[in-house]
Design an enzyme around this catalytic site. Sequence first.
Site, PDB file in Angstrom:
ATOM      1  N   GLU A   1       0.786  -1.235   0.000  1.00 37.16           N
ATOM      2  CA  GLU A   1       0.000   0.000   0.000  1.00 37.16           C
ATOM      3  C   GLU A   1       0.823   1.293   0.000  1.00 37.16           C
ATOM      4  OE1 GLU A   1      -3.043   0.096   2.968  1.00 37.16           O
ATOM      5  OE2 GLU A   1      -4.090  -1.631   2.144  1.00 37.16           O
TER       6      GLU A   1
ATOM      7  N   GLU B   1      -6.048  -8.574   1.145  1.00 35.18           N
ATOM      8  CA  GLU B   1      -6.677  -8.129   2.398  1.00 35.18           C
ATOM      9  C   GLU B   1      -8.127  -7.759   2.135  1.00 35.18           C
ATOM     10  OE1 GLU B   1      -4.879  -4.939   4.649  1.00 35.18           O
ATOM     11  OE2 GLU B   1      -2.857  -5.716   4.262  1.00 35.18           O
TER      12      GLU B   1
HETATM   13  C1  NOJ Z   1      -4.491  -2.165   5.206  1.00 34.80           C
HETATM   14  C2  NOJ Z   1      -3.165  -2.372   5.861  1.00 34.80           C
HETATM   15  O1  NOJ Z   1      -2.318  -3.093   5.009  1.00 34.80           O
HETATM   16  C3  NOJ Z   1      -3.250  -3.041   7.217  1.00 34.80           C
HETATM   17  O2  NOJ Z   1      -2.014  -2.918   7.837  1.00 34.80           O
HETATM   18  C4  NOJ Z   1      -4.366  -2.409   8.038  1.00 34.80           C
HETATM   19  O3  NOJ Z   1      -4.427  -2.947   9.329  1.00 34.80           O
HETATM   20  C5  NOJ Z   1      -5.675  -2.613   7.310  1.00 34.80           C
HETATM   21  N1  NOJ Z   1      -5.615  -1.907   6.049  1.00 34.80           N
HETATM   22  C6  NOJ Z   1      -6.894  -2.090   8.072  1.00 34.80           C
HETATM   23  O4  NOJ Z   1      -6.782  -0.715   8.246  1.00 34.80           O
END
Ligand code: NOJ
Length: 508
Positions: A213, A414
């Site tokens: 990200e 994710e």
């Molecule tokens: C994306 C991130 O990669 C992760 O570290 C985070 O906890 C989640 N979003 C939820 O915010």
Amino acid sequence: MSEHHSTQSGPVGPSRREFLLAAGLLGVTAAASTALVGCSDSNEFAAPLQEFPQGFTWGVGTSAYQIEGAYNVAGRKPSVWDTFCRIPGKVLGDATGDVACDHYNLYPSDVALIAALGVKHYRLSIAWPRIIPGGRGKVNEQGVDFYKRLLDELEAHGITAHATLFHWDTPQALQDKYRGWESREIAGDFADYCTATVDRLGDRVKHWYTTNEIRSFVHTAYTYPGGPFDGAPPFAPGIELASEQAFWQTSHNALLAQGMGVQAVRASASRGSTVTLVEDSVTYVPLTETAEDIEATAKAFRSMSPNGGIIVPILTGEYDPIFLENLGASAPKIRAGDMEIISTPIDGFGFNTYSASYVRAAENNIGAEELPFPEGYPTYQSSWLKFAPDTVYWGVRMFTESLGRDDLKIVVTESGASQPDAIDADGEVMDTGRVMYLRETLKSAHRAIEEGYPLEGFFVWSFMDNFEWANGYVERFGITYVDFDTQKRTPKESYDWFGEVVAQNRVL
Ligand code: NOJ
């Protein structure tokens, strides 16, 4: 699984699983199950069988700083997050990742709990400040050894590791030396760190991911006068740069690092390994599924910020022209050869997907208008997490239709939801809101597969509650509850539900 998490029966009679088992409806072939869809007349309890393809990758994920703790153990040095957490007021409750889930010590029981869930894939991240504590130079073999132990434990449980090389823990030493991501120098240091790590762990890891990200570790960690966050971005290092141009240059450095990282991994990884990046590209959902709004969705996906400045250059080799036009003098300066590095071929795409924006066709140079969320729109514990489950379908579809990359195999690296979970009087964590989120999201994923888009896997975020960055330990994303005082893990209702989904390979 603990006892209270076995499928419930009790006074209401057999569970759906027991009922289906008795009725001989489980374990049917895909063809037979398709025939069952809509059979509710003949069997009022039969659920629509939204099966996933055989071999679909089911997994759960975490990241190093969010779970490991052991912040000053075995040679690890601070990252920018260790520093940021120590500035009062930056993180809710002034929490830190010093201990987090103490996974550094508790990894054997955590791995056992991942195995008990029934998934065969686990996404973790490797901490740069453990492997090369100074950011560049000497490798800390003690840090490497921790990952060897963890990866061996995973293998002993038949779980395939998916390792992200950078999940936001920039070594503080590089922040001090040349201001971290503000400098092009970081791309070379990141590539060297990738080489050192893959050289040492490449016999244990076959699925590599470079950066997680860019949209977060640059675009939520830096700002500029007149930019978002009112001068104080919520993520480390939390810096206001001199101009919007400096901001996009910083972002450009991250694109370079990811490209050089891919090259470094490829050069060191063992045969048959894959390498890609993970990005939470902004997904747009058409307000109505009409040709006009779908076209607007494709245009928004490509040309709106930040996609036009992150995934478009990575996947097409050029910043989106309309995006650049809208940026004007703030566009990044591109040196000869940069775009070739940035668009180094990758094996698939790691797609993080949570929220979405609705769009409709509009008369502007993009051809799309992003619609604001009204007050009262269904939102999870995180204020940014709007419930828009169609996001997976439209996201996956847009890689093909908007970017023309139908060759890219996509894995949802994710997806998940935050809730203020608590253990109830029966010892359960009844997180029905998360089950609902995941169920609807999987229906959307299933739609993408059914229509022929190349979605090959789905990792729930997160295996367990953890350090949720600026929100400390307040926002919980886990399917496993963590009591941060005792470090006790309690599988939530969503853990059991997801275990059943994996076992039956379909939406439940
Ligand atoms: C994306 C991130 O990669 C992760 O570290 C985070 O906890 C989640 N979003 C939820 O915010």
